[in-house]
Design a protein around this motif. Structure first.
Motif, mmCIF file in Angstrom:
data_model
loop_
_atom_site.group_PDB
_atom_site.id
_atom_site.type_symbol
_atom_site.label_atom_id
_atom_site.label_comp_id
_atom_site.label_asym_id
_atom_site.label_seq_id
_atom_site.Cartn_x
_atom_site.Cartn_y
_atom_site.Cartn_z
ATOM 1 N N GLU A 165 11.299 9.285 42.524
ATOM 2 C CA GLU A 165 11.911 9.995 41.412
ATOM 3 C C GLU A 165 10.883 10.860 40.689
ATOM 4 O OE1 GLU A 165 14.996 8.484 38.219
ATOM 5 O OE2 GLU A 165 12.937 8.096 37.529
ATOM 6 N N TYR A 166 11.298 12.095 40.373
ATOM 7 C CA TYR A 166 10.429 13.031 39.664
ATOM 8 C C TYR A 166 11.165 13.607 38.449
ATOM 9 C CZ TYR A 166 7.286 12.997 43.704
ATOM 10 O OH TYR A 166 6.409 12.615 44.686
ATOM 11 N N LEU A 167 10.395 14.156 37.535
ATOM 12 C CA LEU A 167 10.942 14.820 36.358
ATOM 13 C C LEU A 167 10.634 16.314 36.412
ATOM 14 C CD1 LEU A 167 10.021 12.419 33.422
ATOM 15 C CD2 LEU A 167 12.330 13.159 34.001
ATOM 16 N N LYS A 168 11.615 17.103 36.002
ATOM 17 C CA LYS A 168 11.409 18.542 35.867
ATOM 18 C C LYS A 168 11.891 18.966 34.494
ATOM 19 C CE LYS A 168 12.482 23.066 37.850
ATOM 20 N NZ LYS A 168 13.196 23.811 38.923
ATOM 21 N N PHE A 169 10.991 19.566 33.696
ATOM 22 C CA PHE A 169 11.377 20.055 32.379
ATOM 23 C C PHE A 169 11.966 21.451 32.528
ATOM 24 C CE2 PHE A 169 8.733 16.554 31.292
ATOM 25 C CZ PHE A 169 9.225 16.100 30.074
ATOM 26 N N VAL A 170 13.203 21.614 32.024
ATOM 27 C CA VAL A 170 13.967 22.824 32.324
ATOM 28 C C VAL A 170 14.186 23.739 31.126
ATOM 29 C CG1 VAL A 170 15.128 21.859 34.332
ATOM 30 C CG2 VAL A 170 16.092 21.476 32.060
ATOM 31 N N THR A 171 14.214 23.187 29.924
ATOM 32 C CA THR A 171 14.418 24.028 28.741
ATOM 33 C C THR A 171 13.479 23.600 27.626
ATOM 34 O OG1 THR A 171 16.161 22.623 27.799
ATOM 35 C CG2 THR A 171 16.848 24.419 29.280
ATOM 36 N N MET A 172 13.219 24.553 26.728
ATOM 37 C CA MET A 172 12.363 24.299 25.583
ATOM 38 C C MET A 172 12.894 25.067 24.377
ATOM 39 S SD MET A 172 8.267 25.016 25.222
ATOM 40 C CE MET A 172 7.394 24.688 23.689
ATOM 41 N N GLU A 173 13.081 24.365 23.275
ATOM 42 C CA GLU A 173 13.523 24.976 22.030
ATOM 43 C C GLU A 173 12.397 24.889 21.000
ATOM 44 O OE1 GLU A 173 17.106 23.135 20.709
ATOM 45 O OE2 GLU A 173 18.083 23.271 22.675
ATOM 46 N N ILE A 174 12.201 25.960 20.241
ATOM 47 C CA ILE A 174 11.120 26.024 19.262
ATOM 48 C C ILE A 174 11.675 26.519 17.927
ATOM 49 C CG2 ILE A 174 8.810 26.912 18.760
ATOM 50 C CD1 ILE A 174 8.824 27.848 21.773
ATOM 51 N N ASN A 175 11.270 25.851 16.870
ATOM 52 C CA ASN A 175 11.592 26.306 15.524
ATOM 53 C C ASN A 175 10.317 26.214 14.694
ATOM 54 O OD1 ASN A 175 12.870 27.112 13.187
ATOM 55 N ND2 ASN A 175 13.752 25.094 12.763
ATOM 56 N N GLU A 176 9.761 27.363 14.319
ATOM 57 C CA GLU A 176 8.470 27.354 13.638
ATOM 58 C C GLU A 176 8.545 28.093 12.302
ATOM 59 O OE1 GLU A 176 8.677 31.307 15.235
ATOM 60 O OE2 GLU A 176 9.066 29.383 16.177
ATOM 61 N N LYS A 177 7.620 27.722 11.407
ATOM 62 C CA LYS A 177 7.486 28.391 10.120
ATOM 63 C C LYS A 177 6.008 28.700 9.890
ATOM 64 C CE LYS A 177 9.500 25.273 7.545
ATOM 65 N NZ LYS A 177 10.063 24.603 6.336
ATOM 66 N N LEU A 178 5.742 29.899 9.396
ATOM 67 C CA LEU A 178 4.382 30.319 9.065
ATOM 68 C C LEU A 178 4.343 30.635 7.573
ATOM 69 C CD1 LEU A 178 3.794 32.820 12.019
ATOM 70 C CD2 LEU A 178 3.138 30.416 11.937
ATOM 71 N N HIS A 179 3.437 29.982 6.856
ATOM 72 C CA HIS A 179 3.345 30.239 5.417
ATOM 73 C C HIS A 179 2.796 31.628 5.150
ATOM 74 C CE1 HIS A 179 2.789 29.526 1.156
ATOM 75 N NE2 HIS A 179 1.523 29.900 1.264
ATOM 76 N N GLN A 180 1.756 32.005 5.906
ATOM 77 C CA GLN A 180 1.167 33.326 5.707
ATOM 78 C C GLN A 180 0.531 33.796 7.011
ATOM 79 O OE1 GLN A 180 -2.009 33.589 2.824
ATOM 80 N NE2 GLN A 180 -1.586 35.731 2.388
ATOM 81 N N SER A 181 0.689 35.079 7.316
ATOM 82 C CA SER A 181 0.087 35.684 8.500
ATOM 83 C C SER A 181 -0.567 37.002 8.090
ATOM 84 C CB SER A 181 1.140 35.960 9.582
ATOM 85 O OG SER A 181 1.868 34.799 9.892
#
Length: 247
Positions: A165-181
């Motif tokens: 048995e193997y694992l395959k990662f298929v999707t990725m969700e990201i939610n990020e916040k930047l205070h200052q750039s």
């Protein structure tokens, strides 16, 4: 621009669950069935973080002060293209793990992280229109980010290969916040330093809107990079080899 930090962190999280013969002796392995698995994961990632300056040869990770990335490219529907080469990332050793949730019944990994400060220097090339700005130039770039927060969700699937048995990662969700750039691009207008200075000012006055417009290509780069990195690890080892207490 958070690509390197997120890539490194997700890779480290998945490595600490592994059972490879090259596993560093100073990192405690975590069991899937341990009721305190979250605390174990956080402790293990922190142990790895403490070795960022020297690197971790067992995982093929070089010294990360700074972390050097050959190239990061962004492409927004052919209207805007950006290339960042010879990228150097500073302050990754300040990563803080706020929370980790691993549910191997549903094959879901969730990570909440915080980074007080991140600096990125590079050689850049920009071409195209972003918001109301028409940009075309190349030179040195310097970006500084403060108080970064990110929630990441990875979804995997299980499959069989040669009775294992193997694992395959298929999707990725990201939610990020930047205070200052804050960014500075040298050479936006090579023969007009005053216009370069004024354009940098306009960019930083509108940086939140610019990053929001670039969010889709940024997330696409992060997802492709992280999923590709994870795939190379999980294609080599079955779940029985990677995880403790795997049947």
């Amino acid at each position: 621009m958070m690509v390197p930090g997120i890539v490194v962190l997700v890779f480290l999280l998945l490595c600490v669950t592994g059972n490879s013969k090259r596993f560093p002796s100073y990192i405690k392995k975590c069991s899937q069935s341990d009721s305190n698995a979250k605390l174990c994961y956080i402790k293990a990632v922190n142990e790895i973080r403490d070795h960022f300056n020297s690197g971790i040869p067992e995982f093929g990770l070089p010294p990360m002060d700074p972390l050097v990335v050959p190239e990061i490219s962004l492409d927004s529907n052919d209207s805007f293209k950006a290339s960042f080469k010879n990228v150097k990332i500073y302050h990754l050793n300040e990563l803080k793990i706020e929370d980790i949730s691993v549910n191997w019944n549903d094959n879901v990994v969730k990570i909440k992280l915080q980074l007080p400060h991140l600096r990125m220097t590079s050689d850049y090339s920009l071409q195209g229109k972003i918001l109301f700005l028409q940009l075309q130039g190349e030179g040195k770039a310097d970006g500084n980010f403060t108080d970064i927060e990110a929630d990441i969700k990875l979804q995997a699937q299980r499959y069989k290969k040669e009775s294992k048995e193997y694992l395959k990662f298929v999707t990725m969700e990201i939610n990020e916040k930047l205070h200052q750039s804050v960014f500075r691009f040298e050479g936006l207008f090579k023969n007009n330093p005053e216009l370069t200075e004024q354009t940098n000012k306009i960019i930083n006055e509108n940086i939140d809107d610019i990053l929001e417009e670039l969010r889709p290509p940024i997330h696409s780069v992060i997802s492709k990079t992280v999923l590709g990195l994870i795939s190379r690890l999980f294609e080599k080892f079955s779940t029985q080899e990677l995880f403790l207490n795997s049947s």
